[in-house]
Write a protein that holds these residues in place. Structure first.
Motif, PDB file in Angstrom:
ATOM      1  N   GLN A   1       1.110  -1.264  -0.311  1.00  0.00           N
ATOM      2  CA  GLN A   1      -0.186   0.032   0.243  1.00  0.00           C
ATOM      3  C   GLN A   1       1.126   1.402   0.268  1.00  0.00           C
ATOM      4  O   GLN A   1       1.896   1.190   0.798  1.00  0.00           O
ATOM      5  CB  GLN A   1      -1.043   0.138   1.050  1.00  0.00           C
ATOM      6  N   GLU A   2       0.207   2.646  -0.500  1.00  0.00           N
ATOM      7  CA  GLU A   2       1.577   3.291  -0.519  1.00  0.00           C
ATOM      8  C   GLU A   2       1.819   3.899   0.913  1.00  0.00           C
ATOM      9  O   GLU A   2       3.216   4.014   0.904  1.00  0.00           O
ATOM     10  CB  GLU A   2       0.339   4.977  -1.388  1.00  0.00           C
ATOM     11  N   HIS A   3       0.898   4.178   1.918  1.00  0.00           N
ATOM     12  CA  HIS A   3       1.127   4.513   2.931  1.00  0.00           C
ATOM     13  C   HIS A   3       2.781   3.744   3.381  1.00  0.00           C
ATOM     14  O   HIS A   3       3.182   4.039   3.902  1.00  0.00           O
ATOM     15  CB  HIS A   3       0.031   4.689   3.874  1.00  0.00           C
ATOM     16  N   TRP A   4       2.533   2.147   2.752  1.00  0.00           N
ATOM     17  CA  TRP A   4       3.787   1.170   3.827  1.00  0.00           C
ATOM     18  C   TRP A   4       4.724   1.493   3.132  1.00  0.00           C
ATOM     19  O   TRP A   4       5.857   1.399   3.800  1.00  0.00           O
ATOM     20  CB  TRP A   4       3.310  -0.121   3.663  1.00  0.00           C
ATOM     21  N   THR A   5       5.020   1.310   2.486  1.00  0.00           N
ATOM     22  CA  THR A   5       5.982   2.246   0.786  1.00  0.00           C
ATOM     23  C   THR A   5       7.424   2.495   1.529  1.00  0.00           C
ATOM     24  O   THR A   5       7.821   2.109   1.873  1.00  0.00           O
ATOM     25  CB  THR A   5       5.585   2.189  -0.281  1.00  0.00           C
ATOM     26  N   PRO A   6       6.794   3.412   2.083  1.00  0.00           N
ATOM     27  CA  PRO A   6       8.617   4.367   2.416  1.00  0.00           C
ATOM     28  C   PRO A   6       9.200   3.432   3.884  1.00  0.00           C
ATOM     29  O   PRO A   6      10.120   3.303   3.963  1.00  0.00           O
ATOM     30  CB  PRO A   6       8.627   5.620   2.715  1.00  0.00           C
ATOM     31  N   TRP A   7       7.906   3.029   3.957  1.00  0.00           N
ATOM     32  CA  TRP A   7       8.531   2.888   5.827  1.00  0.00           C
ATOM     33  C   TRP A   7       9.133   1.062   5.127  1.00  0.00           C
ATOM     34  O   TRP A   7       9.584   0.155   6.368  1.00  0.00           O
ATOM     35  CB  TRP A   7       8.054   2.568   6.830  1.00  0.00           C
ATOM     36  N   LEU A   8       8.995   0.161   4.085  1.00  0.00           N
ATOM     37  CA  LEU A   8       9.402  -0.776   3.599  1.00  0.00           C
ATOM     38  C   LEU A   8      10.292  -0.733   2.810  1.00  0.00           C
ATOM     39  O   LEU A   8      11.372  -2.129   3.008  1.00  0.00           O
ATOM     40  CB  LEU A   8       8.110  -1.660   3.166  1.00  0.00           C
ATOM     41  N   VAL A   9      11.044   0.034   1.892  1.00  0.00           N
ATOM     42  CA  VAL A   9      11.704   0.320   1.203  1.00  0.00           C
ATOM     43  C   VAL A   9      13.373   0.276   2.244  1.00  0.00           C
ATOM     44  O   VAL A   9      13.687  -0.171   1.584  1.00  0.00           O
ATOM     45  CB  VAL A   9      11.784   1.211   0.509  1.00  0.00           C
ATOM     46  N   LEU A  10      13.224   0.742   2.782  1.00  0.00           N
ATOM     47  CA  LEU A  10      14.434   1.660   4.093  1.00  0.00           C
ATOM     48  C   LEU A  10      14.567   0.116   4.258  1.00  0.00           C
ATOM     49  O   LEU A  10      16.304  -0.522   4.070  1.00  0.00           O
ATOM     50  CB  LEU A  10      13.914   2.531   4.655  1.00  0.00           C
ATOM     51  N   PRO A  11      14.149  -0.645   5.299  1.00  0.00           N
ATOM     52  CA  PRO A  11      14.268  -1.931   5.427  1.00  0.00           C
ATOM     53  C   PRO A  11      15.682  -3.500   3.737  1.00  0.00           C
ATOM     54  O   PRO A  11      15.970  -3.890   4.823  1.00  0.00           O
ATOM     55  CB  PRO A  11      13.876  -2.389   6.625  1.00  0.00           C
ATOM     56  N   ALA A  12      14.264  -3.470   3.630  1.00  0.00           N
ATOM     57  CA  ALA A  12      14.477  -3.780   2.871  1.00  0.00           C
ATOM     58  C   ALA A  12      15.746  -3.985   1.536  1.00  0.00           C
ATOM     59  O   ALA A  12      16.114  -4.525   1.388  1.00  0.00           O
ATOM     60  CB  ALA A  12      13.156  -3.727   1.691  1.00  0.00           C
ATOM     61  N   THR A  13      16.054  -2.843   1.529  1.00  0.00           N
ATOM     62  CA  THR A  13      17.323  -2.096   0.573  1.00  0.00           C
ATOM     63  C   THR A  13      18.628  -2.737   1.997  1.00  0.00           C
ATOM     64  O   THR A  13      19.740  -3.535   0.711  1.00  0.00           O
ATOM     65  CB  THR A  13      17.412  -0.551   0.445  1.00  0.00           C
TER      66      THR A  13
ATOM     67  N   ALA B   1      14.357  -7.163  11.809  1.00  0.00           N
ATOM     68  CA  ALA B   1      14.924  -8.210  10.446  1.00  0.00           C
ATOM     69  C   ALA B   1      16.617  -7.147  10.355  1.00  0.00           C
ATOM     70  O   ALA B   1      17.275  -8.223   9.719  1.00  0.00           O
ATOM     71  CB  ALA B   1      13.804  -8.770   9.326  1.00  0.00           C
ATOM     72  N   ALA B   2      15.632  -5.879   9.807  1.00  0.00           N
ATOM     73  CA  ALA B   2      17.140  -5.231   8.711  1.00  0.00           C
ATOM     74  C   ALA B   2      17.678  -5.033   9.947  1.00  0.00           C
ATOM     75  O   ALA B   2      19.234  -5.416   9.480  1.00  0.00           O
ATOM     76  CB  ALA B   2      16.487  -3.702   8.331  1.00  0.00           C
ATOM     77  N   ALA B   3      17.454  -4.192  10.896  1.00  0.00           N
ATOM     78  CA  ALA B   3      18.891  -3.798  12.057  1.00  0.00           C
ATOM     79  C   ALA B   3      19.958  -5.634  11.878  1.00  0.00           C
ATOM     80  O   ALA B   3      20.581  -5.522  12.210  1.00  0.00           O
ATOM     81  CB  ALA B   3      17.930  -4.288  13.304  1.00  0.00           C
TER      82      ALA B   3
END
Length: 195
Positions: free
Chosen positions: A88-100, A172-174
């Motif tokens: 969803q659009e409002h999740w994307t910014p918060w998902l992109v950084l840990p995924a990166t 998980a990203a940490a």
């Protein structure tokens, strides 16, 4: 390749990775979400089962040791690609950084292992690295479940699983970052130039 049950489970997990993306190409949502969740959760369970059986039955092989981390990385990388693409659009910014962070670490460590060659085998997988893989797989499964709630119109369920999934993916990203730095630190003595 030795065709024992642990190696077959690892190979099935590896083959399940691209099948995740296929679910979203050939099925409408929420069916694609359901199939992806079931496939991802089942494949994630084989990660524990194949390792347990290989040790318990004394069927550890070089092929299995090589394929296991590849299958894990393929599952995580493809699942993250799907989640970022369909978030969803409002999740994307918060998902992109840990995924990166997760994707960068996996590519970096794979390259480091390839460069180190035989020496990479001396750098043992730590318990924290196993927790890292578990955290990634649980977070991704929860985020796939979020898509199911979303498409059935259960706004509260979608928001709850989305928030829990995001917290878990940041954890998980940490862990991914910590284990990547640890691996680099252990590899540094082998990277020094000798003249």
């Amino acid at each position: 390749m030795i065709w024992n049950l642990p190696n077959i489970l690892t190979l099935l997990r590896l083959l399940a990775s691209p099948a995740l993306a296929v679910m979203f190409l050939y099925f409408d949502r929420p069916y694609a979400d359901w199939f992806a969740l079931i496939l991802f959760a089942s494949a994630s369970l084989t990660d524990w089962i194949d390792g347990y059986l290989a040790r318990a039955w004394k069927q550890e092989t070089k092929m299995g040791a090589m394929m296991d981390p590849i299958a894990d990385k393929a599952m995580v990388v493809i699942a993250l690609m799907i989640l970022v693409g369909y978030a969803q659009e409002h999740w994307t910014p918060w998902l992109v950084l840990p995924a990166t962070v997760i994707l960068f670490r996996e590519v970096f460590v794979s390259g480091l292992r390839e460069f180190l060659g035989d020496v990479a085998g001396t750098l043992k997988v730590t318990k924290l690295a196993k927790w890292k893989t578990t955290a990634q797989m649980v977070a991704i499964a929860v985020l796939f479940a979020q898509g199911i709630f979303e498409h059935y119109g259960n706004r509260a369920g979608a928001e709850w699983t989305g928030n829990v999934g995001l917290v878990l993916i940041w954890i998980a990203a940490a862990l991914t970052l910590i284990t990547g730095v640890d691996y680099l630190r252990k590899a540094m003595p082998h990277l020094k130039e000798t003249r």
